[in-house]
Enzyme design. Sequence first.
Site, short mmCIF file in Angstrom:
data_model
loop_
_atom_site.label_atom_id
_atom_site.label_comp_id
_atom_site.label_asym_id
_atom_site.label_seq_id
_atom_site.Cartn_x
_atom_site.Cartn_y
_atom_site.Cartn_z
N CYS A 118 0.82 -1.18 -0.07
CA CYS A 118 0.05 -0.05 -0.13
C CYS A 118 0.97 1.16 0.14
O CYS A 118 1.70 1.48 0.76
CB CYS A 118 -0.75 -0.26 1.14
SG CYS A 118 -1.50 1.48 2.06
N CYS A 121 0.75 3.42 3.03
CA CYS A 121 1.33 2.83 4.22
C CYS A 121 2.64 2.88 4.21
O CYS A 121 3.34 3.20 5.25
CB CYS A 121 0.93 1.17 4.05
SG CYS A 121 -0.93 0.93 4.39
N ARG A 145 -4.69 -6.58 1.88
CA ARG A 145 -6.19 -6.20 1.11
C ARG A 145 -6.60 -7.23 0.17
O ARG A 145 -7.90 -7.34 -0.05
CB ARG A 145 -5.72 -4.78 0.35
CG ARG A 145 -5.38 -3.66 1.19
CD ARG A 145 -5.03 -2.31 0.64
NE ARG A 145 -3.57 -2.53 -0.20
CZ ARG A 145 -3.39 -1.74 -1.05
NH1 ARG A 145 -3.77 -0.78 -1.66
NH2 ARG A 145 -2.27 -2.20 -1.73
#
Length: 233
Positions: A118, A121, A145
């Site tokens: 991500c 992130c 995810r």
Amino acid sequence: MKKRYLILSLLIAVSGLSHADDAAIKQSLQKLGLQQTEIQPSPLPGMKTVLTESGVLYITDDGKQFIQGPLYDVSAGQPVNVTNKLLEKKVDALSSEMIVYKAPKEQHVITVFTDITCGYCHKLHAEMADYNALGITVRYLAFPREGMNGQVAKDMKSIWCAGDRRKAFDAAMKGEAVSPIDCKIDLSQHYKLGILYGIQGTPAILLQNGMMIPGYQGPKEMKQLLDSQKAGG
């Protein structure tokens, strides 16, 4: 003596009714395809709280109606997310599995559900020194995810299985390849907890008061938010 037997009979009757209610609830949930459920008491009269693989539900005792979504207690000065608060014990149960970056002068603690693929992130992690300098301790839980059956979940398990989790996590967040390692840790518990919180993307930031912040927050913005939440009680 008669009074004692009467009380005992009433307790048995109430217990039987409770099990009957749970059976009706489980039957209704199975019709919806929900198999993994945990039934708990609810603050709503005539309803039960149910933790499922699809999130938290509030369902009537007869199992005929349910609602999904956060429940708020507005009896105090500031609304409290009751749904998130009831999950606190599950968060605490995973504390030993968190990858923690502790602030030297800790004022706040946030728990971040993260994914090593991500972009935001990565951005949050790259600014870790700034969060820590502002008194914010960051604790990580895994939330791949794409779910628990993909390569990301395997890579994240390898990180959590590493002898030095922080070193392995730091490397992965810089884009370095993850070396396969296996152990008994079950990251599906992290993922399931994220689902109970209704997380749909990462980073998802859990505050100490049970509030969930979806998405990235910069260090200064995060500090302002945390200070305001603390001041509000």
